[in-house]
Design an enzyme around this catalytic site. Structure first.
Site, PDB file in Angstrom:
ATOM      1  N   MET A  30       0.834  -1.200   0.000  1.00  0.00           N
ATOM      2  CA  MET A  30       0.000   0.000   0.000  1.00  0.00           C
ATOM      3  C   MET A  30       0.873   1.256   0.000  1.00  0.00           C
ATOM      4  SD  MET A  30      -3.407  -0.954   2.118  1.00  0.00           S
ATOM      5  CE  MET A  30      -2.776  -0.741   3.773  1.00  0.00           C
ATOM      6  N   GLY A  31       2.158   1.101  -0.328  1.00  0.00           N
ATOM      7  CA  GLY A  31       3.026   2.266  -0.444  1.00  0.00           C
ATOM      8  C   GLY A  31       3.510   2.777   0.897  1.00  0.00           C
ATOM      9  N   LEU A  33       6.645   3.212   1.571  1.00  0.00           N
ATOM     10  CA  LEU A  33       7.528   2.049   1.728  1.00  0.00           C
ATOM     11  C   LEU A  33       8.595   2.268   2.792  1.00  0.00           C
ATOM     12  CD1 LEU A  33       8.010   1.180  -2.058  1.00  0.00           C
ATOM     13  CD2 LEU A  33       6.292   0.298  -0.457  1.00  0.00           C
ATOM     14  N   GLY A  36      11.128  -2.793   5.596  1.00  0.00           N
ATOM     15  CA  GLY A  36      10.422  -4.076   5.587  1.00  0.00           C
ATOM     16  C   GLY A  36       9.940  -4.419   4.180  1.00  0.00           C
ATOM     17  N   HIS A  37       9.319  -3.452   3.514  1.00  0.00           N
ATOM     18  CA  HIS A  37       8.879  -3.684   2.138  1.00  0.00           C
ATOM     19  C   HIS A  37      10.075  -4.023   1.238  1.00  0.00           C
ATOM     20  CE1 HIS A  37       5.535  -0.772   3.400  1.00  0.00           C
ATOM     21  NE2 HIS A  37       4.856  -1.835   3.015  1.00  0.00           N
ATOM     22  N   GLY A 154       4.791 -10.440   3.810  1.00  0.00           N
ATOM     23  CA  GLY A 154       5.548 -10.312   5.049  1.00  0.00           C
ATOM     24  C   GLY A 154       4.935 -11.132   6.172  1.00  0.00           C
ATOM     25  N   ASP A 157       2.278  -9.606   8.748  1.00  0.00           N
ATOM     26  CA  ASP A 157       0.821  -9.813   8.663  1.00  0.00           C
ATOM     27  C   ASP A 157       0.579 -11.316   8.526  1.00  0.00           C
ATOM     28  OD1 ASP A 157      -0.337  -6.889   8.293  1.00  0.00           O
ATOM     29  OD2 ASP A 157       1.503  -7.028   7.140  1.00  0.00           O
ATOM     30  N   GLN A 160      -2.817 -12.635   7.372  1.00  0.00           N
ATOM     31  CA  GLN A 160      -3.019 -12.283   5.965  1.00  0.00           C
ATOM     32  C   GLN A 160      -2.292 -13.261   5.055  1.00  0.00           C
ATOM     33  OE1 GLN A 160      -2.900  -8.140   4.185  1.00  0.00           O
ATOM     34  NE2 GLN A 160      -0.787  -8.744   3.831  1.00  0.00           N
ATOM     35  N   SER A 192       6.306  -0.443  10.081  1.00  0.00           N
ATOM     36  CA  SER A 192       4.959  -0.357   9.538  1.00  0.00           C
ATOM     37  C   SER A 192       4.742   1.062   9.037  1.00  0.00           C
ATOM     38  CB  SER A 192       3.933  -0.678  10.631  1.00  0.00           C
ATOM     39  OG  SER A 192       2.647  -0.243  10.235  1.00  0.00           O
TER      40      SER A 192
HETATM   41  P1  AMP Z   1       1.425  -2.984   3.505  1.00  0.00           P
HETATM   42  O1  AMP Z   1       2.004  -1.938   2.604  1.00  0.00           O
HETATM   43  O2  AMP Z   1       1.438  -2.609   4.946  1.00  0.00           O
HETATM   44  O3  AMP Z   1       0.100  -3.505   3.013  1.00  0.00           O
HETATM   45  O4  AMP Z   1       2.419  -4.229   3.430  1.00  0.00           O
HETATM   46  C1  AMP Z   1       2.766  -4.803   2.200  1.00  0.00           C
HETATM   47  C2  AMP Z   1       3.539  -6.075   2.450  1.00  0.00           C
HETATM   48  O5  AMP Z   1       4.698  -5.769   3.218  1.00  0.00           O
HETATM   49  C3  AMP Z   1       2.731  -7.105   3.264  1.00  0.00           C
HETATM   50  O6  AMP Z   1       3.012  -8.410   2.752  1.00  0.00           O
HETATM   51  C4  AMP Z   1       3.287  -6.920   4.652  1.00  0.00           C
HETATM   52  O7  AMP Z   1       3.189  -8.100   5.440  1.00  0.00           O
HETATM   53  C5  AMP Z   1       4.734  -6.594   4.365  1.00  0.00           C
HETATM   54  N1  AMP Z   1       5.338  -5.890   5.484  1.00  0.00           N
HETATM   55  C6  AMP Z   1       4.859  -4.798   6.136  1.00  0.00           C
HETATM   56  N2  AMP Z   1       5.671  -4.469   7.156  1.00  0.00           N
HETATM   57  C7  AMP Z   1       6.688  -5.368   7.162  1.00  0.00           C
HETATM   58  C8  AMP Z   1       7.841  -5.571   7.982  1.00  0.00           C
HETATM   59  N3  AMP Z   1       8.111  -4.782   9.018  1.00  0.00           N
HETATM   60  N4  AMP Z   1       8.653  -6.610   7.695  1.00  0.00           N
HETATM   61  C9  AMP Z   1       8.382  -7.435   6.649  1.00  0.00           C
HETATM   62  N5  AMP Z   1       7.324  -7.290   5.833  1.00  0.00           N
HETATM   63  C10 AMP Z   1       6.475  -6.277   6.085  1.00  0.00           C
END
Ligand code: AMP
Length: 288
Positions: A30-31, A33, A36-37, A154, A157, A160, A192
């Site tokens: 969802m951007g 970034l 983690g992303h 990741g 989640d 998910q 996050s």
């Molecule tokens: P989001 O942008 O929050 O929807 O996350 C997109 C992807 O990045 C999802 O698969 C999340 O599980 C993963 N993700 C988010 N935060 C982290 C993190 N701290 N470490 C690893 N993966 C992450």
């Protein structure tokens, strides 16, 4: 690095990669970034190799937010996202608009959903009633746009990833799901996009999620024959309550593969929790 905004254009890029025998590795986001992303992007690159096509989607999916949630204020910074993606060697950013992703939704015409109705019931699904319906629907749609061989999600989640894995199996998507480890700040807070909402005081208290997970790991390790889940959860709930701006939404112990709740907590069980810090809701999880 290409920026692709239309579905037919994305599918053409994907089909061309397939014709030229390049594997497609996909990271949906969802951007806004963070590292983690980018660790997921690196994992995708590792899987598809230097000749493969790494695609990142950036799309804040409205159907996974309840009306009371943070859709309109969800943080966005496309300039920075593009730079991070370019530096990480991303080949394509798929950047659809709402009108592209959900044609007719504004007029009330969108009426087809993908629904996983077992693993998505508890935890996040119990707190956020229509959340996973939005997630599975948009991920299925994104899969149809990007046509990936490998999708990287990741562990942050956890539920998910389990729900998407089930959907891939149940709906016969020819896609391998890879779950990459949670990337953390130096003090243990899981990275996050929503951490950007935290005030300095909330940010300090936010480490309670990781502290609780570490304490659970230590208690289970010290126990001879495991612990009753109920008393462990009570102990840990007190740690959260000790933080002035923290409010526990849920804390669960379960089997990491099946998500079945555990009554007794043995080593290897999985724990997840959701905590509000002020108005910001954070989640985290770990194997015990
Ligand atoms: P989001 O942008 O929050 O929807 O996350 C997109 C992807 O990045 C999802 O698969 C999340 O599980 C993963 N993700 C988010 N935060 C982290 C993190 N701290 N470490 C690893 N993966 C992450």
């Amino acid at each position: 690095m290409k920026i692709v905004e239309q579905i037919d254009a994305m599918q053409r890029v994907a089909q061309h990669a397939k014709k030229t025998d390049r594997q497609i590795g996909f990271v949906p986001t969802m951007g806004y970034l963070h590292a983690g992303h980018i660790s997921l992007v690196n994992e995708a690159r590792r899987r598809v190799g230097s000749t493969g096509l790494v695609v990142v989607s950036i799309y804040v999916n409205p159907t996974q937010f309840a009306p009371s949630e943070d859709l309109t204020k969800y943080p966005r910074n496309l300039v920075r996202d593009r730079r991070l993606c370019r530096n990480a060697g991303v080949d394509v950013i798929f950047l659809p608009s709402d009108a592209v992703m959900y044609p007719g939704r504004a007029e009330g015409l969108h009426s087809t959903w993908v629904l996983e109705d077992r693993l998505s019931q508890g935890m996040e699904g119990a707190s956020r009633a229509t959340h996973f319906r939005g997630v599975t629907t948009v991920v299925a749609k994104l899969f149809n746009c990007v046509l990936p061989d490998i999708a990287v999600f990741g562990a942050k989640d956890w539920q998910q990833a389990a729900v998407v894995k089930r959907m891939i199996t149940d709906l016969n998507f020819p896609i391998e799901l890879v779950v990459a480890p949670t990337h953390r700040e130096a003090d243990g807070l899981a990275m996050s996009s929503r951490n950007a909402y935290l005030s300095p005081a909330e940010r300090r208290q936010a480490t309670v999620l990781w502290r609780v997970l570490c304490e659970a790991q230590a208690l289970v390790r010290q126990s001879v024959n495991g612990l009753p889940a109920a008393s462990l959860k009570r102990t840990l709930a007190k740690r959260v309550a000790a933080e002035p701006d923290a409010r526990l939404d849920y804390i669960e112990v379960f089997d990491g593969a099946t998500l079945a709740p555990a009554r007794r907590v043995q080593q290897g069980a999985h724990m997840a929790l959701a905590v509000y810090l002020g108005k910001t809701r954070l989640i985290d999880n770990a194997a015990l």
